[in-house]
Scaffold this active site. Structure first.
Site, mmCIF file in Angstrom:
data_model
loop_
_atom_site.group_PDB
_atom_site.id
_atom_site.type_symbol
_atom_site.label_atom_id
_atom_site.label_comp_id
_atom_site.label_asym_id
_atom_site.label_seq_id
_atom_site.Cartn_x
_atom_site.Cartn_y
_atom_site.Cartn_z
ATOM 1 N N GLU A 1 38.427 -42.392 -22.381
ATOM 2 C CA GLU A 1 39.525 -43.360 -22.377
ATOM 3 C C GLU A 1 39.195 -44.589 -21.523
ATOM 4 O O GLU A 1 39.999 -45.058 -20.721
ATOM 5 C CB GLU A 1 40.822 -42.695 -21.887
ATOM 6 C CG GLU A 1 41.217 -41.436 -22.633
ATOM 7 C CD GLU A 1 41.637 -41.662 -24.084
ATOM 8 O OE1 GLU A 1 41.676 -42.824 -24.554
ATOM 9 O OE2 GLU A 1 41.922 -40.656 -24.772
ATOM 10 N N GLU B 1 51.571 -46.966 -23.242
ATOM 11 C CA GLU B 1 52.500 -45.843 -23.254
ATOM 12 C C GLU B 1 51.679 -44.676 -23.787
ATOM 13 O O GLU B 1 51.380 -44.603 -24.978
ATOM 14 C CB GLU B 1 53.716 -46.095 -24.155
ATOM 15 C CG GLU B 1 54.695 -44.946 -24.140
ATOM 16 C CD GLU B 1 55.943 -45.205 -24.981
ATOM 17 O OE1 GLU B 1 56.758 -44.272 -25.075
ATOM 18 O OE2 GLU B 1 56.092 -46.300 -25.534
ATOM 19 N N VAL B 2 51.255 -43.810 -22.890
ATOM 20 C CA VAL B 2 50.353 -42.734 -23.274
ATOM 21 C C VAL B 2 51.094 -41.774 -24.199
ATOM 22 O O VAL B 2 52.212 -41.349 -23.914
ATOM 23 C CB VAL B 2 49.811 -42.008 -22.027
ATOM 24 C CG1 VAL B 2 48.950 -40.823 -22.426
ATOM 25 C CG2 VAL B 2 49.010 -42.975 -21.159
ATOM 26 N N TYR C 1 51.623 -42.343 -32.099
ATOM 27 C CA TYR C 1 50.636 -43.262 -32.673
ATOM 28 C C TYR C 1 49.941 -42.652 -33.884
ATOM 29 O O TYR C 1 49.683 -41.453 -33.915
ATOM 30 C CB TYR C 1 49.566 -43.612 -31.633
ATOM 31 C CG TYR C 1 50.088 -44.299 -30.399
ATOM 32 C CD1 TYR C 1 50.413 -45.650 -30.430
ATOM 33 C CD2 TYR C 1 50.249 -43.603 -29.209
ATOM 34 C CE1 TYR C 1 50.889 -46.289 -29.295
ATOM 35 C CE2 TYR C 1 50.720 -44.237 -28.068
ATOM 36 C CZ TYR C 1 51.034 -45.579 -28.117
ATOM 37 O OH TYR C 1 51.500 -46.206 -26.993
ATOM 38 N N CYS D 1 44.831 -48.138 -41.724
ATOM 39 C CA CYS D 1 44.114 -49.332 -42.178
ATOM 40 C C CYS D 1 45.032 -50.545 -41.965
ATOM 41 O O CYS D 1 46.224 -50.402 -41.676
ATOM 42 C CB CYS D 1 43.714 -49.187 -43.636
ATOM 43 S SG CYS D 1 45.125 -49.141 -44.779
ATOM 44 N N HIS E 1 48.266 -50.621 -44.228
ATOM 45 C CA HIS E 1 49.337 -49.711 -43.844
ATOM 46 C C HIS E 1 49.837 -49.954 -42.418
ATOM 47 O O HIS E 1 50.855 -49.394 -42.015
ATOM 48 C CB HIS E 1 48.910 -48.262 -44.073
ATOM 49 C CG HIS E 1 48.823 -47.953 -45.525
ATOM 50 N ND1 HIS E 1 47.642 -47.613 -46.138
ATOM 51 C CD2 HIS E 1 49.773 -47.993 -46.505
ATOM 52 C CE1 HIS E 1 47.862 -47.425 -47.423
ATOM 53 N NE2 HIS E 1 49.149 -47.654 -47.671
#
Length: 196
Positions: A84, A169-170, A176, A180, A183
């Site tokens: 990360e 915002e984890v 999430y 593409c 979309h």
């Protein structure tokens, strides 16, 4: 000569499992690996690098005051792995470059490139600027029936796409989706939220 590698991909592109696989390969050969993870990412517990497939490993927590270069200089390893990296500060990424250059230890940093607003993170921008080698880890769009490469991250809250707000915002698959470009702007939110 050691290099700084930046391996980026969308969510669910297998970044963490690839990092853990590299760590395992080094350790199987009797070599030492130093792992770093940002303090802000505590989804699996503080200081834990974990893959969605269930494999995890402890890592050194990086916060704003952490000096990665001094940690590695004081306790050298054969390889440094960072999870990360997008959540690190630019000066942390410069410290990673120094580890490769001054200590001659290879560094492989994994992370996202862009946020859900399609902006670079501080750490990912620095990784692009300082890495010797940049490699993309690809995955496909999460929108049902689409087989295009995922290039964007779509944030979904209360069944609606979100395109503005705080950068960090984890969250995981509940918040999430990797999609593409088509979309990203025209998501099938109901279909996305019901995909495994």
């Amino acid at each position: 000569m050691a290099k700084l590698y930046y391996r980026f991909g969308q969510m669910n592109a297998s970044k963490s499992i690839q990092l853990l696989t590299v760590a395992h390969s080094y350790e199987e050969q009797g070599k030492r690996v130093t792992l770093f993870t940002p303090a802000v990412d505590d989804r699996y517990g503080r200081g834990v690098i974990a893959s969605r497939v269930g494999i995890a490993k402890q890592a050194i927590v990086v916060d704003d005051g952490t000096n990665l270069y001094e940690i590695v200089k004081g306790d050298p390893a054969d390889c440094v792995l960072v999870d990360e990296v997008q959540f690190l500060r630019a000066y942390h990424v410069r410290q990673l470059a120094r580890i490769a250059d001054d200590l001659d230890i290879p560094v492989i940093a994994y992370g996202l490139l862009k946020d859900y607003r399609n902006h670079l993170f501080e750490g990912s921008e620095a990784a692009i600027l300082w890495a010797d080698r940049i490699e993309e880890i690809k995955t496909i769009c999460a929108n049902p029936g689409c087989d295009r490469k995922a290039t964007m991250i779509l944030k979904v809250k209360d069944g609606k796409p979100v395109y503005a707000g705080e950068q960090i915002e984890v969250g995981g698959n509940d918040l999430y989706k990797s999609v593409c470009r088509k979309h990203y702007f025209h998501p099938d939110v109901d279909g996305l939220m019901h995909t495994p």
